[in-house]
Design an enzyme around this catalytic site. Structure first.
Site, PDB file in Angstrom:
ATOM      1  N   TRP A 102     -30.671  88.140  41.757  1.00  0.00           N
ATOM      2  CA  TRP A 102     -31.610  87.219  42.395  1.00  0.00           C
ATOM      3  C   TRP A 102     -32.964  87.181  41.712  1.00  0.00           C
ATOM      4  O   TRP A 102     -33.597  86.129  41.629  1.00  0.00           O
ATOM      5  CB  TRP A 102     -31.724  87.533  43.885  1.00  0.00           C
ATOM      6  N   ASP A 171     -40.228  88.878  46.779  1.00  0.00           N
ATOM      7  CA  ASP A 171     -39.041  88.284  47.392  1.00  0.00           C
ATOM      8  C   ASP A 171     -38.452  89.361  48.287  1.00  0.00           C
ATOM      9  O   ASP A 171     -37.797  90.289  47.822  1.00  0.00           O
ATOM     10  CB  ASP A 171     -38.053  87.853  46.303  1.00  0.00           C
ATOM     11  N   LYS A 195     -30.986  87.030  57.212  1.00  0.00           N
ATOM     12  CA  LYS A 195     -30.566  88.401  56.942  1.00  0.00           C
ATOM     13  C   LYS A 195     -30.922  89.313  58.124  1.00  0.00           C
ATOM     14  O   LYS A 195     -30.053  89.883  58.757  1.00  0.00           O
ATOM     15  CB  LYS A 195     -31.256  88.931  55.676  1.00  0.00           C
TER      16      LYS A 195
END
Length: 360
Positions: A102, A171, A195
């Site tokens: 990511w 992030d 999440k």
């Protein structure tokens, strides 16, 4: 009602209390005679909902007053572009730490807007660690340093926030609200909700107000953090239902004892799962170096890959959902976000031990 154990990397489990409350309020929210999905985002009742969600998030994370909290759409993938659009200012370069899939995608997106310097990377070792700080090559004139706090695919996590002289961008998509984070050390933190704090469709951006005037001219108004902040995250119709469910989840976190208590539970879940892997006699293996193991995503492989399909099939039949590893790396992955209970992890580890006894 039989419920599966949801170990998906996202969207993932929501707290059962939250689902029950949403079910009870589905047809009549706050005495309006309408679902929260039907009422205007400009209505007094929704504005109060939105305000309360922000205040609860600020309280849980102890967000300093000079930071703006934005509720936006597009997920972390949009933030990969939105961050450089908004923060580069008159600087043409930014630093990135490359620690997994990511952060790699964030780098690729930012390269459209600036000269991206990879200050450090663990790619050569298979993303099994966070690069040692002594190996970082930082640019003191960079617009910012970006890091991915937790890598969902490779299961690598930072022990703490980096200390740098430029604005620090995080992030925190798969870890926000699962552990304490020092907001004041960051210029900006972003995380999609699906999440640890709600359903897909909502993204949280926490930004120091001092960084709100650095957007590139090409940045559309709808993506400009300053414009979004001035409009209280309502430049256009927001994702009202995800905002509502996130608000309910924030209340649930507070009822659970707040971020410290949530973190303790998450640590216990992770320790149990890693212990099961490490003491399996080599039947299961996790390649991440111990100091950098994630408490959110635990990838592992079976030493004999011939058993992998049977493991995933039997796990699914036994009610353990979402365990297949990411397509880029394969294997197995258990994502143990906030709403995944310790009982669910205990059940999974019992299954893993039984499977190893039969096939080991």
């Amino acid at each position: 009602m039989a419920r599966s154990h949801n170990f998906s990397a996202g969207p993932t489990a929501l707290p059962l209390e939250v689902l029950r409350q949403a079910h009870e309020e589905f047809f009549d929210f706050a005495g309006t005679g309408m679902s929260v999905m039907e009422i205007s985002h400009r209505s007094e009742v929704f504005m109060e909902l939105a305000y309360q969600a922000e205040q609860d998030l600020r309280a849980i994370l102890q967000v300093p007053s000079q930071y703006k909290v934005l509720f936006v759409q597009g997920g972390a993938s949009l933030q990969f572009a939105q961050v450089p659009m908004n923060l580069l200012g008159d600087k043409g370069t930014a630093d990135y730490l490359h620690t997994g899939l990511w952060s790699g995608k964030a780098i690729q997106a930012a390269q459209r807007y600036c000269d991206v310097r990879i200050a450090a990377s663990s790619k050569a070792s298979g993303f099994d660690r966070i690069p040692a700080v002594t190996d970082w090559n930082l640019n003191p004139n960079a617009a910012y340093l970006h890091y991915t706090e937790n890598e969902t695919v490779h299961g690598v996590q930072f022990a703490g926030a980096p200390c740098v002289s430029v604005p620090l961008i995080c992030d925190a998509c798969s870890s926000l609200l699962s552990k304490p984070i020092d907001v004041a050390k960051h210029g900006l933190i972003y995380a999609a909700a699906q999440k640890n704090m709600g359903p897909a469709g909502l993204t949280i951006v926490i930004i120091d107000a001092a960084l709100l005037d650095a957007a590139l001219e090409v940045t559309p108004d709808i993506l400009n953090y300053a414009h979004i902040a001035n409009a209280q995250s309502m430049l256009n119709t927001p994702a009202t239902f995800p905002w509502y469910l996130t608000g309910l989840t924030l209340k649930w976190i507070q009822r659970c004892g707040g971020i410290e208590k949530i973190h303790q539970t998450n640590q216990a879940k992770a320790e149990l799962l890693y212990r099961t892997i490490d003491y399996s006699g080599g039947f299961y293996r996790n390649s991440v170096q111990a100091p950098f193991r994630s408490i959110n995503n635990v990838p592992f492989v079976l030493a004999d890959t011939a058993f992998e399909k049977d493991f995933l099939r039997l796990a699914d039949q036994s009610g353990f959902k979402g365990l297949k590893g990411h397509a880029s790396v394969g294997g197995v992955r258990a994502s143990i976000y906030n709403a995944v209970t310790l009982l669910a992890v205990e059940a999974l580890t019992d299954f893993m031990k039984d499977f190893a006894r039969v096939h080991g």
